[in-house]
Structure formats: C-alpha cells, structure tokens
Design a protein around this motif. Structure first.
Motif, mmCIF file in Angstrom:
data_model
loop_
_atom_site.group_PDB
_atom_site.id
_atom_site.type_symbol
_atom_site.label_atom_id
_atom_site.label_comp_id
_atom_site.label_asym_id
_atom_site.label_seq_id
_atom_site.Cartn_x
_atom_site.Cartn_y
_atom_site.Cartn_z
ATOM 1 N N VAL A 190 35.393 41.153 36.726
ATOM 2 C CA VAL A 190 35.918 42.145 37.705
ATOM 3 C C VAL A 190 36.056 41.487 39.081
ATOM 4 O O VAL A 190 37.268 41.871 39.648
ATOM 5 C CB VAL A 190 35.021 43.435 37.752
ATOM 6 C CG1 VAL A 190 35.606 44.428 38.832
ATOM 7 C CG2 VAL A 190 35.006 44.000 36.597
ATOM 8 N N THR A 191 34.930 41.209 39.536
ATOM 9 C CA THR A 191 35.294 40.347 40.887
ATOM 10 C C THR A 191 36.268 39.392 41.055
ATOM 11 O O THR A 191 37.158 39.292 41.945
ATOM 12 C CB THR A 191 33.820 39.728 41.479
ATOM 13 O OG1 THR A 191 32.957 40.747 41.574
ATOM 14 C CG2 THR A 191 34.219 39.123 42.882
ATOM 15 N N GLY A 192 36.582 38.527 40.017
ATOM 16 C CA GLY A 192 37.439 37.536 40.033
ATOM 17 C C GLY A 192 38.932 37.990 39.809
ATOM 18 O O GLY A 192 39.665 37.598 40.408
ATOM 19 N N THR A 193 38.922 39.236 39.154
ATOM 20 C CA THR A 193 40.143 39.737 38.809
ATOM 21 C C THR A 193 40.758 40.363 40.082
ATOM 22 O O THR A 193 41.945 40.344 40.482
ATOM 23 C CB THR A 193 40.145 40.900 37.782
ATOM 24 O OG1 THR A 193 39.764 40.156 36.254
ATOM 25 C CG2 THR A 193 41.601 41.691 37.412
ATOM 26 N N LYS A 194 39.939 41.169 40.930
ATOM 27 C CA LYS A 194 40.275 41.902 42.106
ATOM 28 C C LYS A 194 40.548 40.519 43.285
ATOM 29 O O LYS A 194 41.762 40.673 43.904
ATOM 30 C CB LYS A 194 39.131 42.583 42.815
ATOM 31 C CG LYS A 194 39.340 43.138 43.919
ATOM 32 C CD LYS A 194 38.567 44.265 44.554
ATOM 33 C CE LYS A 194 38.992 44.734 45.950
ATOM 34 N NZ LYS A 194 38.067 45.884 46.322
ATOM 35 N N GLU A 195 39.952 39.552 43.256
ATOM 36 C CA GLU A 195 40.239 38.512 44.123
ATOM 37 C C GLU A 195 41.680 38.011 43.988
ATOM 38 O O GLU A 195 42.265 37.692 44.753
ATOM 39 C CB GLU A 195 39.058 37.405 43.907
ATOM 40 C CG GLU A 195 39.421 36.104 44.844
ATOM 41 C CD GLU A 195 39.093 36.339 46.241
ATOM 42 O OE1 GLU A 195 39.689 35.543 47.376
ATOM 43 O OE2 GLU A 195 38.264 37.292 46.695
ATOM 44 N N MET A 196 42.129 37.724 42.680
ATOM 45 C CA MET A 196 43.249 37.075 42.302
ATOM 46 C C MET A 196 44.592 38.052 42.684
ATOM 47 O O MET A 196 45.234 37.568 43.332
ATOM 48 C CB MET A 196 43.289 36.650 40.639
ATOM 49 C CG MET A 196 42.502 35.736 40.468
ATOM 50 S SD MET A 196 42.317 34.263 41.664
ATOM 51 C CE MET A 196 40.646 34.030 41.965
ATOM 52 N N ILE A 197 44.110 39.345 42.443
ATOM 53 C CA ILE A 197 45.175 40.372 42.728
ATOM 54 C C ILE A 197 45.600 40.371 44.015
ATOM 55 O O ILE A 197 46.484 40.421 44.746
ATOM 56 C CB ILE A 197 45.035 41.725 42.090
ATOM 57 C CG1 ILE A 197 44.988 41.801 40.450
ATOM 58 C CG2 ILE A 197 45.803 42.799 42.547
ATOM 59 C CD1 ILE A 197 44.446 42.860 39.948
ATOM 60 N N SER A 198 44.310 40.478 44.795
ATOM 61 C CA SER A 198 44.445 40.475 46.223
ATOM 62 C C SER A 198 45.195 39.191 47.057
ATOM 63 O O SER A 198 45.803 39.492 47.878
ATOM 64 C CB SER A 198 42.970 40.674 46.916
ATOM 65 O OG SER A 198 42.511 41.867 46.393
ATOM 66 N N TYR A 199 44.584 38.267 46.453
ATOM 67 C CA TYR A 199 45.285 36.933 46.997
ATOM 68 C C TYR A 199 46.965 36.879 46.814
ATOM 69 O O TYR A 199 47.517 36.363 47.534
ATOM 70 C CB TYR A 199 44.454 35.797 46.054
ATOM 71 C CG TYR A 199 45.076 34.118 46.595
ATOM 72 C CD1 TYR A 199 44.412 33.906 47.459
ATOM 73 C CD2 TYR A 199 46.038 33.573 45.964
ATOM 74 C CE1 TYR A 199 44.603 32.334 47.985
ATOM 75 C CE2 TYR A 199 46.423 32.380 46.301
ATOM 76 C CZ TYR A 199 45.645 31.725 47.324
ATOM 77 O OH TYR A 199 45.817 30.482 47.619
ATOM 78 N N ALA A 255 42.879 28.700 38.734
ATOM 79 C CA ALA A 255 42.390 27.737 37.852
ATOM 80 C C ALA A 255 41.126 26.926 38.495
ATOM 81 O O ALA A 255 40.086 26.622 37.852
ATOM 82 C CB ALA A 255 43.523 26.330 37.911
ATOM 83 N N THR A 256 41.301 27.063 39.897
ATOM 84 C CA THR A 256 39.875 26.274 40.667
ATOM 85 C C THR A 256 38.799 27.580 40.556
ATOM 86 O O THR A 256 37.698 27.059 40.192
ATOM 87 C CB THR A 256 40.262 26.258 42.060
ATOM 88 O OG1 THR A 256 41.268 25.262 42.228
ATOM 89 C CG2 THR A 256 38.998 25.603 42.848
ATOM 90 N N TRP A 257 39.072 28.845 40.716
ATOM 91 C CA TRP A 257 38.194 30.002 40.498
ATOM 92 C C TRP A 257 37.332 29.796 39.065
ATOM 93 O O TRP A 257 36.328 29.814 39.094
ATOM 94 C CB TRP A 257 38.903 31.113 40.929
ATOM 95 C CG TRP A 257 37.862 32.301 40.790
ATOM 96 C CD1 TRP A 257 37.613 32.768 39.704
ATOM 97 C CD2 TRP A 257 37.303 33.166 41.797
ATOM 98 N NE1 TRP A 257 36.714 34.151 39.942
ATOM 99 C CE2 TRP A 257 36.477 33.993 41.230
ATOM 100 C CE3 TRP A 257 37.384 32.965 43.206
ATOM 101 C CZ2 TRP A 257 35.906 35.099 41.993
ATOM 102 C CZ3 TRP A 257 36.788 33.662 44.005
ATOM 103 C CH2 TRP A 257 35.954 34.808 43.404
ATOM 104 N N ASN A 258 38.192 29.853 38.175
ATOM 105 C CA ASN A 258 37.657 29.875 36.688
ATOM 106 C C ASN A 258 37.211 28.555 36.035
ATOM 107 O O ASN A 258 36.297 28.694 35.252
ATOM 108 C CB ASN A 258 38.805 30.376 35.749
ATOM 109 C CG ASN A 258 38.976 31.875 35.525
ATOM 110 O OD1 ASN A 258 38.239 32.508 36.273
ATOM 111 N ND2 ASN A 258 40.022 32.267 34.753
ATOM 112 N N ALA A 259 37.367 27.539 37.006
ATOM 113 C CA ALA A 259 36.569 26.431 36.631
ATOM 114 C C ALA A 259 35.398 26.683 36.798
ATOM 115 O O ALA A 259 34.354 25.847 36.046
ATOM 116 C CB ALA A 259 36.920 25.095 37.397
ATOM 117 N N ALA A 260 34.726 27.347 37.460
ATOM 118 C CA ALA A 260 33.386 27.597 37.680
ATOM 119 C C ALA A 260 32.892 28.854 37.102
ATOM 120 O O ALA A 260 32.099 28.886 36.422
ATOM 121 C CB ALA A 260 33.127 27.735 39.294
ATOM 122 N N MET A 261 33.649 29.977 37.012
ATOM 123 C CA MET A 261 33.463 31.410 36.482
ATOM 124 C C MET A 261 33.440 31.134 34.993
ATOM 125 O O MET A 261 32.644 32.192 34.374
ATOM 126 C CB MET A 261 34.247 32.442 37.217
ATOM 127 C CG MET A 261 34.245 32.362 38.629
ATOM 128 S SD MET A 261 32.520 32.814 39.096
ATOM 129 C CE MET A 261 32.764 32.707 40.973
#
Length: 270
Positions: free
Chosen positions: A218-227, A241-247
């Motif tokens: 959920v946090t990652g999804t909100k971050e991407m939409i806001s970005y 891609a960079t975010w999900n490399a960790a998540m």
C-alpha cells in the motif's frame, strides 16, 4: 495518543479515525487545528499499527473552513511597513500550507468522509486526501473568491489533477455552491451515500479493506501514484524499478502469494 483541542483521534483495527471536533463552530479551523493536524499525521506516519486514515467531521458538517477569528488575529499583527507585513503574511501562509502538506505527504492512504458543509479551507483539506466520499447533503464551495482572495492552501494546486483545469476554474472564479452528485460527476468524490451514518459505515468498510492489504504494498502504491503527479512516465518506471528492487524482498510477497494459492485470507505484520 494525546488529547487534542480541535480533533478526536482513535486507532482501532489498523484504522486511524481523525475527526474534526468543533461541531458547535461548524468545525471551523482555529489555531489549534492547524498545529494539531501536523502532530496527528506525524504520529500516524510513525505508527506502524495505523495502516489507513479516515478523516471526518463531528456533527452535521464536515467543516466550514478557516476560523474567521483566526484571520482577524493575523490582521491585528500587521503594522505600517508593507515589506514587513508581506514577510509576516508569507510566513503565515506557508505555515498553513505545511498543515495540509502533512496530510498529503502521509505514507498511509487518507479517506475523507464529507457531510454537510465543506467550504473554503475544507476544500484545501480534502484535496490533500487520497480519496473523498460524500453524503447526499454535502455542499461544497471554493469560497475564497467571495472574501476577496485567491485560495492559498492547496486547492488551486491540487484540484486541477483531481477534477480538471476547466472545472476548477469555473468553481474557483464563481465560488458557487455545488452538491454531492455534481461533486461525484466531476470526480471530486468517489461515491455518494444517503446520509452521514451510511457514509461513515461505507468509508470505514473501504478503509478496512485497504488495512487488510500488505502495508508495504500500500505504501509503495501511494508513493508511486504521488510521484507521477510531477514526473514523466519513464521517470516513474525507473523509480518503481528501484523501489521494488528492495520491496519485493519483503515477506509480505510470500505471505500474499501463499494465501492466494491456498485461497485463504493473508495476515500481514504492521
């Protein structure tokens, strides 16, 4: 959680319910409101147990906007020097903007439940939320034009991305009042409910559904939409891609996939 002058705050079932609590003043936004909302949303951001936020107003109305007594207090601080007055007013405006930036920047989804009046500064507030829902009696207005000023706490910056440029211009230039069904038709609210009780029940149901999902996802999804509000598609693809490399290394992914394959409900850590 601390006791607040302008809010009630409760945390239950991973949902933080933040309620503006000045019904005798139509939930107008006094000085305590503007400082407390920053503290509240910082606490929500820091509290892993809080996975989603519901923002509502106590009583018959969501909020009538900024407290005019507070504006009068600011006016009393002005002196004779134009330069110093401008510096003071700019600082005050930036402070107010920071209050709603705290809502916008919260890592958790924020759902606004709106009944009755949603006027002036209240429009600025709901524009900073992720989603908005209304009761049939909701009345909206960008009222600043009627007191001789341009809205300056986020409406004119955030609403073009929500309802479109042309419709925002019409509502901001005229200050006219519009109801829940028009708000839904232009995309300001996602759904309309028959009354305040069914509104809160419905929004809490959506909040529970979100709270049951992986908080990492959920946090990652909100971050991407806001970005993506301020970046090109290729920038966004690079970022995710960079975010999900960790998540993608989170245990939530394994938990979700195992639950899906076994047709069971997943349980995620805070």
């Amino acid at each position: 959680m601390s006791q607040y002058q302008a809010f009630n705050v409760e945390l239950a079932d991973n949902i933080a319910h933040v309620q503006i609590n000045r019904p005798e003043k139509i939930n107008s936004m006094n000085a305590a409101f503007w400082s407390e909302i920053i503290e509240i949303f910082q606490w929500i951001d820091d509290t892993d147990e809080a996975r989603v936020v519901v923002l509502s107003g106590a009583g018959k109305h969501f909020s009538s906007g900024i407290d005019l007594m507070m504006l009068a207090g600011v006016a009393n601080e002005l002196g004779k020097d134009v330069g110093r007055n401008a510096r003071l007013l700019r600082r005050k405006i930036l402070q107010l903007q920071a209050s709603f930036n705290a809502v916008d920047n919260c890592r958790k989804p924020v759902l606004a439940a709106i009944q009755g009046y949603c006027l002036g500064g209240a429009i600025d507030l709901i524009a900073a939320c992720d989603m908005r829902y209304a009761a049939e009696d909701a009345q909206f207005s960008i009222k600043e034009i009627d007191i001789g000023m341009a809205a300056d706490v986020g409406t004119l910056q955030r609403l073009p991305r929500i309802i479109g440029d042309g419709m925002l211009r019409e509502l901001a230039y005229t200050g006219r009042t519009f109801g829940a069904e028009e708000a839904r038709s232009i995309g300001l609210v996602n759904r309309v409910y028959s009354d305040a009780a069914s509104l809160l029940d419905g929004v809490m149901g959506i909040a529970r559904e979100i709270a049951a999902k992986s908080p990492i996802a959920v946090t990652g999804t909100k971050e991407m939409i806001s970005y993506m509000r301020d970046h090109r598609i290729d920038d966004g693809l690079e970022y995710v891609a960079t975010w999900n490399a960790a998540m993608l290394q989170s245990t939530d992914l394994r938990v979700a996939m195992a639950a899906h394959m076994s047709k069971q409900k997943p349980e995620f850590l805070d």
